[in-house]
Write a protein that holds these residues in place. Structure first.
Motif, PDB file in Angstrom:
ATOM      1  N   ASP A   1       8.232  14.771  -4.027  1.00 55.49           N
ATOM      2  CA  ASP A   1       9.344  13.821  -3.937  1.00 55.49           C
ATOM      3  C   ASP A   1       9.700  13.513  -2.495  1.00 55.49           C
ATOM      4  O   ASP A   1      10.127  12.394  -2.174  1.00 55.49           O
ATOM      5  N   VAL A   2       9.507  14.488  -1.595  1.00 55.54           N
ATOM      6  CA  VAL A   2       9.747  14.235  -0.175  1.00 55.54           C
ATOM      7  C   VAL A   2       8.666  13.320   0.391  1.00 55.54           C
ATOM      8  O   VAL A   2       8.948  12.401   1.169  1.00 55.54           O
ATOM      9  N   VAL A   3       7.424  13.551  -0.006  1.00 55.58           N
ATOM     10  CA  VAL A   3       6.327  12.683   0.427  1.00 55.58           C
ATOM     11  C   VAL A   3       6.550  11.263  -0.096  1.00 55.58           C
ATOM     12  O   VAL A   3       6.312  10.278   0.611  1.00 55.58           O
ATOM     13  N   GLN A   4       7.028  11.143  -1.325  1.00 57.73           N
ATOM     14  CA  GLN A   4       7.327   9.816  -1.877  1.00 57.73           C
ATOM     15  C   GLN A   4       8.405   9.119  -1.053  1.00 57.73           C
ATOM     16  O   GLN A   4       8.313   7.916  -0.774  1.00 57.73           O
ATOM     17  N   ALA A   5       9.436   9.877  -0.651  1.00 53.50           N
ATOM     18  CA  ALA A   5      10.486   9.291   0.185  1.00 53.50           C
ATOM     19  C   ALA A   5       9.931   8.849   1.538  1.00 53.50           C
ATOM     20  O   ALA A   5      10.353   7.825   2.090  1.00 53.50           O
ATOM     21  N   GLU A   6       8.946   9.586   2.057  1.00 53.46           N
ATOM     22  CA  GLU A   6       8.352   9.187   3.325  1.00 53.46           C
ATOM     23  C   GLU A   6       7.506   7.928   3.163  1.00 53.46           C
ATOM     24  O   GLU A   6       7.502   7.050   4.041  1.00 53.46           O
ATOM     25  N   TYR A   7       6.799   7.802   2.057  1.00 55.85           N
ATOM     26  CA  TYR A   7       6.059   6.566   1.813  1.00 55.85           C
ATOM     27  C   TYR A   7       7.007   5.375   1.684  1.00 55.85           C
ATOM     28  O   TYR A   7       6.692   4.271   2.133  1.00 55.85           O
ATOM     29  N   ALA A   8       8.157   5.593   1.057  1.00 55.97           N
ATOM     30  CA  ALA A   8       9.159   4.522   0.970  1.00 55.97           C
ATOM     31  C   ALA A   8       9.642   4.140   2.365  1.00 55.97           C
ATOM     32  O   ALA A   8       9.883   2.953   2.653  1.00 55.97           O
ATOM     33  N   LEU A   9       9.758   5.127   3.253  1.00 56.03           N
ATOM     34  CA  LEU A   9      10.152   4.851   4.630  1.00 56.03           C
ATOM     35  C   LEU A   9       9.073   4.058   5.359  1.00 56.03           C
ATOM     36  O   LEU A   9       9.372   3.117   6.108  1.00 56.03           O
ATOM     37  N   ARG A  10       7.820   4.404   5.144  1.00 56.21           N
ATOM     38  CA  ARG A  10       6.726   3.644   5.751  1.00 56.21           C
ATOM     39  C   ARG A  10       6.699   2.206   5.229  1.00 56.21           C
ATOM     40  O   ARG A  10       6.417   1.264   5.980  1.00 56.21           O
ATOM     41  N   ALA A  11       6.978   2.021   3.939  1.00 59.69           N
ATOM     42  CA  ALA A  11       7.013   0.675   3.375  1.00 59.69           C
ATOM     43  C   ALA A  11       8.146  -0.141   3.992  1.00 59.69           C
ATOM     44  O   ALA A  11       7.975  -1.323   4.317  1.00 59.69           O
ATOM     45  N   ALA A  12       9.307   0.487   4.164  1.00 60.02           N
ATOM     46  CA  ALA A  12      10.427  -0.212   4.795  1.00 60.02           C
ATOM     47  C   ALA A  12      10.104  -0.549   6.244  1.00 60.02           C
ATOM     48  O   ALA A  12      10.494  -1.609   6.757  1.00 60.02           O
ATOM     49  N   ASN A  13       9.373   0.347   6.905  1.00 56.88           N
ATOM     50  CA  ASN A  13       8.965   0.082   8.285  1.00 56.88           C
ATOM     51  C   ASN A  13       8.013  -1.114   8.353  1.00 56.88           C
ATOM     52  O   ASN A  13       8.095  -1.949   9.267  1.00 56.88           O
TER      53      ASN A  13
ATOM     54  N   LEU B   1       0.828  -1.206   0.000  1.00 53.61           N
ATOM     55  CA  LEU B   1       0.000   0.000   0.000  1.00 53.61           C
ATOM     56  C   LEU B   1       0.863   1.257   0.000  1.00 53.61           C
ATOM     57  O   LEU B   1       0.608   2.201  -0.759  1.00 53.61           O
ATOM     58  N   GLN B   2       1.892   1.294   0.854  1.00 52.88           N
ATOM     59  CA  GLN B   2       2.759   2.461   0.927  1.00 52.88           C
ATOM     60  C   GLN B   2       3.535   2.659  -0.372  1.00 52.88           C
ATOM     61  O   GLN B   2       3.766   3.795  -0.807  1.00 52.88           O
ATOM     62  N   THR B   3       3.934   1.572  -1.001  1.00 51.73           N
ATOM     63  CA  THR B   3       4.611   1.672  -2.293  1.00 51.73           C
ATOM     64  C   THR B   3       3.694   2.267  -3.346  1.00 51.73           C
ATOM     65  O   THR B   3       4.096   3.107  -4.158  1.00 51.73           O
ATOM     66  N   TYR B   4       2.446   1.832  -3.323  1.00 54.66           N
ATOM     67  CA  TYR B   4       1.460   2.373  -4.273  1.00 54.66           C
ATOM     68  C   TYR B   4       1.238   3.868  -4.051  1.00 54.66           C
ATOM     69  O   TYR B   4       1.225   4.664  -5.007  1.00 54.66           O
ATOM     70  N   LEU B   5       1.090   4.278  -2.797  1.00 55.98           N
ATOM     71  CA  LEU B   5       0.894   5.695  -2.501  1.00 55.98           C
ATOM     72  C   LEU B   5       2.112   6.517  -2.913  1.00 55.98           C
ATOM     73  O   LEU B   5       1.982   7.651  -3.387  1.00 55.98           O
ATOM     74  N   GLY B   6       3.299   5.943  -2.727  1.00 57.01           N
ATOM     75  CA  GLY B   6       4.512   6.639  -3.163  1.00 57.01           C
ATOM     76  C   GLY B   6       4.563   6.829  -4.665  1.00 57.01           C
ATOM     77  O   GLY B   6       5.073   7.833  -5.165  1.00 57.01           O
ATOM     78  N   THR B   7       4.041   5.860  -5.412  1.00 55.85           N
ATOM     79  CA  THR B   7       4.010   5.978  -6.869  1.00 55.85           C
ATOM     80  C   THR B   7       3.111   7.132  -7.304  1.00 55.85           C
ATOM     81  O   THR B   7       3.417   7.840  -8.273  1.00 55.85           O
ATOM     82  N   GLU B   8       2.017   7.353  -6.601  1.00 53.46           N
ATOM     83  CA  GLU B   8       1.145   8.483  -6.895  1.00 53.46           C
ATOM     84  C   GLU B   8       1.886   9.803  -6.691  1.00 53.46           C
ATOM     85  O   GLU B   8       1.748  10.738  -7.483  1.00 53.46           O
ATOM     86  N   GLU B   9       2.709   9.881  -5.629  1.00 53.33           N
ATOM     87  CA  GLU B   9       3.492  11.097  -5.405  1.00 53.33           C
ATOM     88  C   GLU B   9       4.553  11.270  -6.483  1.00 53.33           C
ATOM     89  O   GLU B   9       4.887  12.403  -6.854  1.00 53.33           O
ATOM     90  N   ALA B  10       5.081  10.167  -6.985  1.00 50.63           N
ATOM     91  CA  ALA B  10       6.048  10.257  -8.083  1.00 50.63           C
ATOM     92  C   ALA B  10       5.397  10.876  -9.321  1.00 50.63           C
ATOM     93  O   ALA B  10       6.024  11.657 -10.050  1.00 50.63           O
ATOM     94  N   ARG B  11       4.132  10.542  -9.549  1.00 49.95           N
ATOM     95  CA  ARG B  11       3.432  11.143 -10.685  1.00 49.95           C
ATOM     96  C   ARG B  11       3.240  12.648 -10.463  1.00 49.95           C
ATOM     97  O   ARG B  11       3.423  13.454 -11.383  1.00 49.95           O
ATOM     98  N   ARG B  12       2.885  13.040  -9.248  1.00 50.79           N
ATOM     99  CA  ARG B  12       2.730  14.462  -8.947  1.00 50.79           C
ATOM    100  C   ARG B  12       4.044  15.211  -9.144  1.00 50.79           C
ATOM    101  O   ARG B  12       4.082  16.318  -9.687  1.00 50.79           O
ATOM    102  N   SER B  13       5.133  14.583  -8.701  1.00 50.38           N
ATOM    103  CA  SER B  13       6.446  15.202  -8.873  1.00 50.38           C
ATOM    104  C   SER B  13       6.787  15.339 -10.350  1.00 50.38           C
ATOM    105  O   SER B  13       7.320  16.371 -10.790  1.00 50.38           O
ATOM    106  N   ALA B  14       6.482  14.300 -11.127  1.00 53.09           N
ATOM    107  CA  ALA B  14       6.736  14.361 -12.575  1.00 53.09           C
ATOM    108  C   ALA B  14       5.896  15.459 -13.228  1.00 53.09           C
ATOM    109  O   ALA B  14       6.358  16.143 -14.143  1.00 53.09           O
ATOM    110  N   GLN B  15       4.673  15.644 -12.757  1.00 54.80           N
ATOM    111  CA  GLN B  15       3.818  16.681 -13.332  1.00 54.80           C
ATOM    112  C   GLN B  15       4.377  18.068 -13.035  1.00 54.80           C
ATOM    113  O   GLN B  15       4.406  18.933 -13.923  1.00 54.80           O
ATOM    114  N   ILE B  16       4.837  18.298 -11.807  1.00 58.29           N
ATOM    115  CA  ILE B  16       5.403  19.597 -11.458  1.00 58.29           C
ATOM    116  C   ILE B  16       6.655  19.864 -12.284  1.00 58.29           C
ATOM    117  O   ILE B  16       6.860  20.971 -12.799  1.00 58.29           O
ATOM    118  N   SER B  17       7.498  18.849 -12.436  1.00 58.27           N
ATOM    119  CA  SER B  17       8.708  19.012 -13.251  1.00 58.27           C
ATOM    120  C   SER B  17       8.339  19.311 -14.695  1.00 58.27           C
ATOM    121  O   SER B  17       9.000  20.128 -15.358  1.00 58.27           O
TER     122      SER B  17
END
Length: 476
Positions: free
Chosen positions: A299-311, A164-180
């Motif tokens: 991208d920071v939110v995505q990194a936090e989701y990756a941290l939650r997934a690792a947790n 679930l956390q990986t999936y949520l992080g992927t959504e943030e990756a899309r937002r980051s790509a859109q801003i870029s």
């Protein structure tokens, strides 16, 4: 054919419901999550602390349609959001992560399937007491589940949380790509505006120098000026001609680059008409934005989701130390003949619970837990690095912002000074007081100052785009 609800069938259904409820209510061994403290100062350089709260609210309200005021630029950005292939890949990655999460979540429930089969066996006569070979057949039709794990210790639940956390992080990756992408389109559009203005300046300068060269040529033919004056005038003329050709190529390349990042052809009506109008279309962001807004950058939110997934993966590694219970159960019918498969008395069922208790794994389980914990620590460091990188991007943009106004003012005054210097040199030359060389130097200085002013104005606009991107594009 529809089976009647027998007592065994009812018990099977009750068992499935009970097991699912027990699994969903299983204990979790995932460590309590705590967001790491941001390893950056509370405010950015050049930011006034008294303005921080208000600035944060203003930045929070910014969206790209509000930030870029020019209707043509907004339409170009919207076109890119529809057609850009990189953004399309990011959106498809979200769909893939959603599907993978669905696969992992399905492990929380038993997989029920219907099956049917036949088995046939021939026994030779020398293995039979009767001395004659025999053929036996068995037909079966069953409904049930196999190897369903009772998640008492939360191993499957932890893996589901990780997905679930990986999936949520992927959504943030899309937002980051859109801003870029929005920032890239805006920069390409502004760069085209600047090169168009440079091209216009080079062509205007070429026309002016062509007239000056023609006048000098006539003066040389009349013996009023030297060959050196004529060649110096020609040097300036050919320099402007070369610049005009170079900027024409750059404008064409800028249009190609804009079409690539947009992912489709851009109508000439949507191209910028001048740099002044383009700069006016880019809004200002306040300097007093507190660094806490970086925790909402995609991208920071995505990194936090990756941290939650690792947790969450630590919870799965911890649960592996405890016993695992799996169940296999079927209910159906069996018969030695196909005709008797669904007759009275052919009902059959099986129930096979299995428990596995780890006793000796040669350190494998502890090593797996160590790997999960170390990966969590690595992800913490990556999360902190993401915040630090974001902080530097904003700080660098603010550092430029703090001096750009002074640079613009200085460049404008320099153009005014060189313009007056050129006018004075021209008057002195026509009056016979000054040499033609001084007039040519004044022309070169004016042209260089005007080109540099265009570059600084472009830097001012792209700096605002950089702030938009560094601050995460604003939050709606």
């Amino acid at each position: 054919m529809k089976f009647p609800m027998t007592p065994v069938s009812l018990r099977m259904r009750s068992l499935v419901v009970a097991l699912s409820a027990a699994t969903l209510g299983a204990c979790s061994m995932i460590p309590a999550y705590e967001r790491p403290a941001a390893p950056v100062p509370a405010s950015f350089p050049q930011a006034a602390p008294s303005e921080a709260s208000a600035a944060a609210q203003q930045a929070q309200a910014v969206a790209w349609r509000d930030y870029f005021a020019d209707a043509r630029l907004r339409e170009v950005i919207a076109l890119a959001l529809q057609n850009n292939r990189d953004l399309r890949v990011a959106a498809l990655n979200i769909e893939r992560a959603r599907a993978q999460y669905g696969i992992q979540r399905a492990d929380l429930f038993p997989t029920i399937a219907a099956s049917g089969g036949q088995s046939a066996q021939r026994v030779p006569g020398d293995l039979n007491s009767s001395g004659a070979s025999t053929v036996s057949r068995q037909y079966s039709a069953n409904l049930g589940f196999a190897s369903y794990e009772l998640d008492f210790f939360g191993r499957v639940r932890s893996l589901e949380e990780q997905a679930l956390q990986t999936y949520l992080g992927t959504e943030e990756a899309r937002r980051s790509a859109q801003i870029s992408l929005v920032a890239e389109v805006a920069n390409a559009w502004l760069r085209l505006a600047a090169d168009r203005e440079r091209l216009a300046l080079a062509r205007s300068t070429f026309e002016t120098r062509q007239k000056s060269f023609d006048l000098t040529q006539r003066s040389f033919d009349a013996g009023a000026v030297s060959a050196l004056d004529l060649r110096q005038a020609e040097t300036l003329l050919q320099t402007a001609r070369a610049d005009a050709a170079r900027y024409a190529a750059l404008v064409a390349q800028d249009e190609n680059a804009l079409a690539l990042v947009v992912g489709a052809g851009v109508s000439p009506a949507l191209l910028p008409q001048g740099l002044d109008a383009a700069i006016a279309s880019v809004a200002e962001l306040p300097a007093g934005v507190p660094s806490e807004v970086l925790t909402r950058r995609p991208d920071v939110v995505q990194a936090e989701y990756a941290l939650r997934a690792a947790n969450a993966s630590i919870g799965a590694a911890r649960a592996a130390f405890f016993p695992s219970i799996t169940l296999t159960a079927t209910v159906g019918t069996a018969s030695a003949s196909l005709d008797g498969l669904f007759e009275r008395g052919s009902r059959a069922w099986s129930f096979m619970p299995q428990i596995r208790i780890p006793i000796f794994e040669a350190g494998r389980l502890q090593a797996s837990l160590d790997v999960a914990e170390i990966q969590r620590d690595i992800t913490i460091a990556q999360y902190e690095k993401a915040i630090q990188s974001a902080f530097r991007e904003v700080a660098d943009a603010l550092a430029d912002r703090a001096t750009l106004a002074e640079q613009l003012d200085a460049r404008r005054k320099l153009v005014e000074a060189t313009q007056k210097s050129f006018e004075l040199s021209e008057a002195r030359y026509k009056g016979g007081v000054d040499s033609y060389l001084n007039l040519l130097d004044a022309q070169r200085s004016l042209y260089a100052a005007e080109l540099e002013l265009i570059s600084v104005r472009l830097s001012d606009a792209t700096n605002r785009v950089a702030l938009y991107k560094a601050l995460g594009g604003g939050w709606q």
